[in-house]
Design a protein around this motif. Structure first.
Motif, PDB file in Angstrom:
ATOM      1  N   GLN A  10       0.848  -1.194   0.000  1.00 56.35           N
ATOM      2  CA  GLN A  10       0.000   0.000   0.000  1.00 56.35           C
ATOM      3  C   GLN A  10       0.885   1.246   0.000  1.00 56.35           C
ATOM      4  N   PRO A  11       0.450   2.319  -0.660  1.00 52.03           N
ATOM      5  CA  PRO A  11       1.274   3.543  -0.715  1.00 52.03           C
ATOM      6  C   PRO A  11       1.678   4.090   0.657  1.00 52.03           C
ATOM      7  N   ASN A  12       0.754   4.088   1.635  1.00 53.73           N
ATOM      8  CA  ASN A  12       1.142   4.638   2.937  1.00 53.73           C
ATOM      9  C   ASN A  12       2.085   3.704   3.694  1.00 53.73           C
ATOM     10  N   VAL A  13       1.987   2.403   3.474  1.00 53.72           N
ATOM     11  CA  VAL A  13       2.939   1.468   4.085  1.00 53.72           C
ATOM     12  C   VAL A  13       4.311   1.653   3.436  1.00 53.72           C
ATOM     13  N   LYS A  14       4.319   1.856   2.135  1.00 47.87           N
ATOM     14  CA  LYS A  14       5.573   2.123   1.417  1.00 47.87           C
ATOM     15  C   LYS A  14       6.245   3.378   1.972  1.00 47.87           C
ATOM     16  N   GLU A  15       5.451   4.420   2.202  1.00 53.20           N
ATOM     17  CA  GLU A  15       6.006   5.658   2.758  1.00 53.20           C
ATOM     18  C   GLU A  15       6.554   5.428   4.162  1.00 53.20           C
ATOM     19  N   LEU A  16       5.815   4.707   4.999  1.00 53.34           N
ATOM     20  CA  LEU A  16       6.281   4.422   6.359  1.00 53.34           C
ATOM     21  C   LEU A  16       7.599   3.663   6.342  1.00 53.34           C
ATOM     22  N   LEU A  17       7.690   2.632   5.509  1.00 55.18           N
ATOM     23  CA  LEU A  17       8.938   1.875   5.431  1.00 55.18           C
ATOM     24  C   LEU A  17      10.088   2.735   4.924  1.00 55.18           C
ATOM     25  N   SER A  18       9.782   3.717   4.078  1.00 56.50           N
ATOM     26  CA  SER A  18      10.854   4.589   3.572  1.00 56.50           C
ATOM     27  C   SER A  18      11.430   5.462   4.684  1.00 56.50           C
TER      28      SER A  18
END
Length: 135
Positions: A10-18
């Motif tokens: 998911q885009p927000n999970v991708k952002e969090l992991l970044s």
């Protein structure tokens, strides 16, 4: 808290992991969570979105390492990170949990009760710290 198991990130999970790893490594790390039996990724839902995530790797049944922990910029400072650590500790009845971090996150771990040890300058100009919590 819920385990994240979706094959597509998911885009927000991708952002969090970044926030917790370099952007170029996000897809690889996410893939490891989906494939490895010793890794788990959990999301903290707030206002119908994933506001935080914690990724762990089991070293033994009662010991794990926090590989990634991140909270969205809009939701920092309200205890989500601490709630995620407490969730993992309770869910798995862990006797030891540890993490390696940089200077920016040392206070967070120290405030939770982790014992902090400097690992020195692991990368040029970057001091790293080992954070250990025994329960």
């Amino acid at each position: 808290m819920k385990e994240i198991k979706s094959t597509s990130i998911q885009p927000n999970v991708k952002e969090l992991l970044s926030f917790a790893t370099s952007e170029k490594n996000v897809e690889k790390e996410y893939g490891l969570y989906m494939q490895s039996p010793v890794r788990k990724l959990y999301g903290y839902d707030l206002e119908s979105e994933v506001a935080g995530c914690i990724g762990i790797e089991f070293l033994s049944p009662k010991r794990c390492e926090i590989k990634h922990i991140a909270v969205s910029l809009d939701h920092r400072g309200i205890g989500i990170g601490s709630k995620m650590i407490s969730f993992v500790l309770e869910k798995y009845s862990l006797s030891l949990i540890f993490a390696e971090t940089d200077k920016d996150a040392v206070n967070f771990y120290e405030n939770y009760g982790f014992k902090i040890t400097s690992l020195g300058e692991k990368y040029p100009g970057v001091e790293r710290f080992q954070c250990i919590l025994k329960s």
